[in-house]
Enzyme design. Sequence first.
Site, PDB file in Angstrom:
ATOM      1  N   SER A   8      46.149  37.818  37.466  1.00 34.79           N
ATOM      2  CA  SER A   8      46.637  36.860  36.289  1.00 34.79           C
ATOM      3  C   SER A   8      45.601  36.801  35.138  1.00 34.79           C
ATOM      4  O   SER A   8      44.299  36.684  35.442  1.00 34.79           O
ATOM      5  CB  SER A   8      47.319  35.775  36.726  1.00 34.79           C
ATOM      6  N   HIS A   9      46.051  36.259  33.942  1.00 39.16           N
ATOM      7  CA  HIS A   9      45.360  35.733  32.985  1.00 39.16           C
ATOM      8  C   HIS A   9      44.672  34.476  33.406  1.00 39.16           C
ATOM      9  O   HIS A   9      43.741  34.134  32.695  1.00 39.16           O
ATOM     10  CB  HIS A   9      46.016  35.608  31.473  1.00 39.16           C
TER      11      HIS A   9
END
Lengths: 124, 208
Positions: A8-9
């Site tokens: 994920s970011h």
Amino acid sequence: MVGIVLISHSDGLASEAAELARGICGVDVPVAAAGGTDDGGIGTSVDKVAAAIEKVDQGDGVLLIPDLGSSVLTARLLESPGSVVIADVPFVEGAVSAAVAAGCGAPLDGVLAAAEEARTIRKM
Amino acid sequence: MDTRFFTTWMEEATAAVRAGRDHLTRLDAAIGDADHGTNLDRGFTAVAEALAARPPVTPGGVLVLAGSTLIRKVGGASGPLYGIAFREMGKSLGEATEVSAAELAAALEAGLAGIRRLGGAEEGDKTMVDALAPAVRALALAVQEGGTPEDALEAAAAAAEEGAKATIPLQARKGRASYLGPRSIGHEDPGAASTALLLAALRTAASR
């Protein structure tokens, strides 16, 4: 057992989604989080993803579940047909579905198929 | 064009990205997540440091090191995309210590192919491909017509600049801007703008 890497970011999103997937499937499935940049910002770190792959790889293959954008591109840099594959699936639902299948001892293509089913399973 | 030339290109690119950082971030703020300038500046600063710390001995070595550094340091989607482009360019040049304009044109084409394979963008999707693809064509054409390397790189830089400006009326079909749908129309794509900067830096390196 097939390993799962959640990319994920956001470090927090990846870590908590990994925690959730492990919690729901109830067995010791190797799920690792690779979220955020090296300095803890919003983004993707290829080094974190590579380290997470190494951590969960038990020899049965690794499924990468990216959230979007650079997570997907980073995952694509590290994919390796037959051993490290990417699931184009909803992040949370795909992670839980994949973890349950991996916990049941499904092979890599079975874990991928389970993750992909998460796309069409309705909640209501 | 030798190793020194390609090192100069990367130095010029680092300077151009530093100077254009705020402009790129403003473009990205309009249709993206406002980090393109900062991300690329961090990436190219790391490229300059890596080249100074471990100076490669071939043009291909310069580009592969630049690409690998961008992949590790940028943090946004442009990291893997530019990273794969420079790595593919470097691989295309192999172990040669001197590169002709035709070989550079072929390398740039390999870089474009790498970006398209990784990101899946076509021309008209409002991405860096809209600047790079015309630059690749302009460079190949100029080389074919037998112009000097300076003229060929001038043509490539001009085509990239024109391609970047031509993204303004387009609706984004790839990347974060595509979530905006028709609201992405009327803004220059930040990735195309940074590609134009990198091609301008290549032209500057040739004039040194």
